[in-house]
Design a protein around this motif. Structure first.
Motif, short mmCIF file in Angstrom:
data_model
loop_
_atom_site.label_atom_id
_atom_site.label_comp_id
_atom_site.label_asym_id
_atom_site.label_seq_id
_atom_site.Cartn_x
_atom_site.Cartn_y
_atom_site.Cartn_z
N ARG A 558 0.88 -1.18 0.00
CA ARG A 558 0.00 0.00 0.00
C ARG A 558 0.91 1.22 0.00
NH1 ARG A 558 -3.21 -3.54 3.71
NH2 ARG A 558 -5.39 -3.47 3.06
N ARG A 614 0.58 -1.28 -5.37
CA ARG A 614 -0.68 -0.64 -5.72
C ARG A 614 -0.51 0.88 -5.75
NH1 ARG A 614 -5.52 -1.15 -1.58
NH2 ARG A 614 -4.28 0.37 -0.45
N GLU A 741 -12.59 -4.80 -6.33
CA GLU A 741 -13.09 -4.46 -5.00
C GLU A 741 -14.36 -3.61 -5.07
OE1 GLU A 741 -10.05 -2.33 -2.83
OE2 GLU A 741 -9.40 -1.24 -4.60
N GLY A 762 -9.85 -7.28 -3.64
CA GLY A 762 -9.74 -6.43 -2.44
C GLY A 762 -11.02 -6.65 -1.65
N ASN A 764 -11.79 -6.33 1.34
CA ASN A 764 -12.23 -5.39 2.38
C ASN A 764 -13.26 -4.44 1.77
OD1 ASN A 764 -10.19 -6.57 3.87
ND2 ASN A 764 -8.71 -4.96 3.43
N ASP A 765 -12.85 -3.83 0.65
CA ASP A 765 -13.79 -2.92 0.00
C ASP A 765 -14.93 -3.67 -0.66
OD1 ASP A 765 -13.20 -0.12 0.35
OD2 ASP A 765 -11.25 -0.59 -0.53
N ARG A 775 -16.77 -0.08 6.52
CA ARG A 775 -15.70 -0.82 7.20
C ARG A 775 -15.37 -0.20 8.54
NH1 ARG A 775 -11.02 -0.79 2.60
NH2 ARG A 775 -9.71 -1.34 4.33
C1 PEP Z 1 -9.23 -4.21 0.10
O1 PEP Z 1 -10.08 -3.35 -0.08
O2 PEP Z 1 -9.49 -5.39 0.33
C2 PEP Z 1 -7.80 -3.85 0.11
C3 PEP Z 1 -6.85 -4.75 0.21
O3 PEP Z 1 -7.52 -2.53 0.05
P1 PEP Z 1 -7.58 -1.54 1.32
O4 PEP Z 1 -7.82 -2.36 2.53
O5 PEP Z 1 -6.27 -0.85 1.33
O6 PEP Z 1 -8.73 -0.67 0.94
#
Ligand code: PEP
Ligand code: MG
Length: 870
Positions: A558, A614, A741, A762, A764-765, A775
């Motif tokens: 990151r 990234r 994501e 990704g 998480n997003d 989140r």
């Molecule tokens: C995600 O969104 O899964 C990801 C790895 O990016 P970040 O957590 O930096 O948004």
């Protein structure tokens, strides 16, 4: 009518989902010819029926229960709650997966005034003790009454008679306690203590079914991925007594040491006691060797059962036993909870002993447990400088330091503030589970190696020291005294769960190493797994840790995480608030050398392994100066007025920054950012390449939702990269791909794959945007989703297979259709979660990427996925 009740003679170990682990294993022990008191099981299907019909044990189920009870009466030659020697039973929970201490148990059921009178003729002390225990358990489990009020009565009588242990109470004391208990029960429950054993039984069965939904069981299930649909079974078994006299006792034994894994019977037992006394940590028990001295024959018998059960289950066993008047009875066996270190040693030893194959051994280790082996240890040098202020039993290994906390809430608060804590208690109870999870380690004054604190901490991979009687703890005033000094809430302490030592300061720690048994197990895992494992690493140090733990590349750097140092953040802020392209380029020029240097270091460490970098991603507000002081400082640096800069800052405010101007959207507006970052990546690659290091940069674009959007950024990257390479006259292969994501990107993955050379999920997003849950804010309300049974687990920790998983599956299929050799990976937090890793294997990803410390966990989980998914 469906069959809901099974005699022990009707079951076996393979019926765990129907009979619960405890019930199925009791049946299996019977089959193997072990001395198991008779009993029967009310199945998990009956539990489902109980919830389906408004939390009621239906009449047909009751009939089956009483029929089975009649069989037991016959085989035992006793009458339930009646006669000279009445039949009493234990009523215990038992789900498919073991959930130690999370649900409820009632012992001595069937005790009433009549049966107490009969038993008192044989042994009055025993009769009164058994009855008062039953009242206390019934009051607590069935009626939900506070058990401490009952404990208080005992404490008062002990204080009055100047005695320390419950075992010193005589028959008169216990009779007195019993009378007071009945009165207290009547006041609190607003009813006389029920005298009908059948009524007692049905109320206890209901209570055990209900305990499946108690808050601590719900939390435990979530932490251990146990679905709420499984339900619990109820085992009803004839009681044998460890508390009649000094020829009786009760204990817990492990076929191997659950802390170190050593192949030696390990356990604890108490003379003249009931099982709960050992498990609850109320009295500190004797090591099992004492039994060997007192009764070599019984010890030998126990050893032989341990061996038999280990061979049968091919795993270390955790057994409960009771000795009644010199006869040994087995009351429970299950695969024992163990520390990560013990899990590894036992796996390696059992393969060497020929008890298991490598594949079986790999499947038998809980990957999450490796966390504890990966935890830091204290620096040897520092240890030699400090003298422990106290010592207890080494219940769960690992070094932990933190601020002293005396209650669960405080631990949770500290965790929310990212402050490390150590939970210090007299003893823990299942209600403490969340605090234990939020802390770095647990220290208790009472209890043995099989006490609640010890068992739960081991399962969680938390460092834990128990039975630390050197501490003089004053829970009420939130302080303790040790080594002549008083320690208060918030003071620093350190505990060493491998030695049992406690230190009155925060000691420095060193990182864990992959060696010995750990390396052997990872070696096996590497043979069988299909998924590659990479790490999310933003710095050279992260990359080094990742390599040490076996990472095969970096799946996510990151870049914005490199900006947080003081001199860098100023340059980044300059870039963000720039109003002209010229200003922005000037700021980017300042950032370029930092980024180039960081990337080069990472390339050098990874030495030819793939590195995915990234481009800038985060919501801008994370970098914008908000404090007046910061705005003034930046204004001065940029030769702007405070007022105009303040206006710019205000204009950058976003209502929903997570969905705002972030990710590739920034590049669409400010292409020069992508130019600078690509230049830094490729120049770093060229420098490493010229120093003889192989490099494989993968440039990743975040938050893409549309092919044309990706194309726009891709073209900038390509043009810049090829210029740098041409200028340097070198040829380095690099790829350009995207994160998936945003749900739209997953849906249109075939379109995007026409341009992108790789996808990295990704999650998480992707989870945030699929659920529409922020989140950052889900913590505020997810508890309500658990308590209302809407969610079983946190979708940010484990992939939601049904929803998010569907998007991932489709994206893979569509991506591959257009570009068969497309590289597929995951870099969201889920990349380190064993259940999610299994899912990634199933949908055909090539790699998972997770935090460096979770790499070994992921390696093992990947092997398990390959071995268990056909
Ligand atoms: C995600 O969104 O899964 C990801 C790895 O990016 P970040 O957590 O930096 O948004
Ligand atoms: Mg993201």
């Amino acid at each position: 009518m469906k069959k809901f009740v099974y005699l022990f003679s009707e079951g076996s170990a393979d019926k765990k989902s129907l009979l619960g682990g405890k019930g199925a294993n009791l049946c299996e022990m019977k089959l193997l010819g072990l001395p198991v008191p008779d009993g029967f099981i009310v199945s998990t299907e009956a539990c489902a029926d109980f919830y389906k019909f408004g939390q009621k044990v239906r009449e047909q189920t009751q009939e089956q229960i009483f029929k089975a009870l009649a069989v037991i009466e016959k085989t035992m030659g006793k009458k339930f709650g009646e006669g000279e020697l009445p039949l009493l039973v234990s009523v215990r929970s038992g789900s498919r997966a073991s959930m130690p201490g999370m649900m409820d148990t009632v012992l001595n059921l069937g005790m009433c005034d009549g049966s107490c009178e009969s038993l008192a003729k044989i042994n009055p002390r025993f009769a009164y003790d058994s009855y008062r225990r039953f009242i206390q358990m019934f009051a607590n489990v069935v009626m939900g009454l506070d058990r401490s009020k009952f404990e208080k009565i005992i404490d008062e009588i002990k204080a009055k008679n100047n005695i320390i242990y419950d075992s010193e109470l005589n028959a008169d004391d216990l009779k007195d306690i019993l009378t007071k208990y009945k009165a207290l029960y009547k006041t609190m429950a607003k009813e006389e203590f029920p005298q009908n054993p059948r009524e007692q039984l049905m109320r206890a069965v209901s209570a055990v079914f209900k305990s499946w939904q108690n808050p601590r069981a719900v939390v435990y299930r979530r932490l251990h991925d146990i679905p709420s649909s499984w339900g619990t079974a109820v085992s009803i078994q004839a009681m044998v007594f460890g508390n009649i006299d000094q020829t009786c006792g009760t204990g817990v034994a492990f076929s191997r040491n659950p802390s170190s894994g050593e192949n030696k019977l390990y356990g604890e037992y108490l003379l003249n006691a009931q099982g709960e006394d050992v498990v609850a940590g109320i009295r500190t028990p004797n090591p099992i060797e004492v039994l060997k001295e007192q009764s070599p024959k019984l010890f030998e018998e126990l050893m032989s059962y341990a061996r038999l059960l280990e061979t049968r289950y091919k795993d270390m066993q955790d057994m409960e036993f009771t000795i009644e008047r010199g006869k040994l009875y087995m009351l429970q066996t299950r695969n024992g909870k163990r520390t990560g270190a013990a899990a590894l040693k036992i796996a390696v030893d059992m393969v060497e002993e020929g008890l298991k194959t490598e594949k079986e051994a790999l499947l038998g280790i809980d990957p999450k447990q490796l966390d504890s082996v990966l935890h830091p240890q204290f620096e040897k040098k520092a240890l030699s400088k400090y003298t422990p202020i106290a010592s207890g039993l080494p219940a769960s290994p690992g070094a932990a330091c933190g601020k002293i906390c005396f209650d669960v809430e405080k631990c949770k608060q500290m965790k929310a503030q990212k402050i490390k804590s150590i939970l210090v208690r007299l003893e823990t109870s299942p209600e403490d589970i969340e605090g234990m999870n939020a802390s770095e380690g647990i220290l208790t004054v009472r209890g043995g190696m099989t006490s609640h604190a010890a068992v739960v901490a081991r399962g969680m991979g938390r460092a834990c020291v128990v039975g630390c009687s050197d501490l003089r703890l004053d829970e009420e005033n939130k302080q303790f005294e040790a080594g002549g000094k008083v320690y208060r809430e918030g003071d620093d302490i350190s505990i060493d769960g491998s030695t049992g030592h406690v230190y009155g300061a925060a000691l420095p720690t060193v990182e864990a190493e992959v060696s010995g048994d750990f390396a052997i197990v990872l070696g096996w895992a590497n043979k069988y797994r299909k998924l590659k494992v990479r790490a999310n690493a933003d710095t050279k140090a992260d990359a080094e840790t990742a390599l040490r733990f076996g990472a095969e590349g970096i799946g996510l750097t990151r870049t914005e995480h490199m900006f947080f140092k003081k001199e860098r953040i100023m340059a980044i802020r300059e870039m963000i608030v720039s109003s002209t392209e010229q200003q922005r380029k000037a700021a980017l020029d300042k950032i370029l050398p930092y980024q180039r240097e960081d990337f080069e270091q990472i390339f050098r460490v990874m030495n030819g392994k793939p590195v995915t970098i990234r481009l800038i991603d985060p919501p801008l507000h994370e970098f914008v100066p908000h404090e007046d002081m910061e705005i003034k400082e930046l204004a001065k640096e940029m030769k702007l007025t405070y007022k105009s800069l303040k206006q710019t800052v205000q204009s950058l405010h976003e209502f929903n920054p997570m969905m705002g101007h972030r990710g590739c959207r920034l590049i669409v507006t400010f292409p020069e950012i992508a130019v600078m970052q690509t230049q830094a990546i490729i120049e770093a690659a060229v420098a490493a390449f010229k120093a003889g290091i192989a490099v494989h940069p993968e440039i990743m674009v975040p938050l893409v939702m549309e092919r044309k959007e990706f194309r726009f950024v891709h073209d900038i990257i390509k043009k810049t990269a090829d210029e740098v390479l041409g200028r340097n006259n070198v040829n380095i292969e690099y790829t350009v791909g995207t994160m998936i994501e945003v749900p739209r990107a997953a849906l249109l993955a075939d379109e995007i794959a026409k341009e992108a050379e790789f996808f990295s999920f990704g999650t998480n997003d992707l989870t945030q945007m699929t659920f529409g849950f922020s989140r950052d804010d889900i913590g505020k309300f997810i508890g309500d989703y658990y308590s209302n049974n809407i969610l079983d687990f946190d979708p940010f920790a484990k992939i939601d297979f049904e929803g998010v998983g569907q998007l991932m599956t489709r994206a893979c299929e569509r991506g591959k259709k257009v570009r068969p050799n497309i590289e597929l990976g995951i870099c969201g937090e889920h990349g380190g979660d064993p259940a999610s890793i299994k899912f990634c294997h199933t949908i055909g990803l090539h790699y998972v990427s997770c935090s460096p410390f979770r790499v070994p966990v992921a390696i093992l989980a990947a092997a398990q996925a390959a071995l268990s998914v056909k």
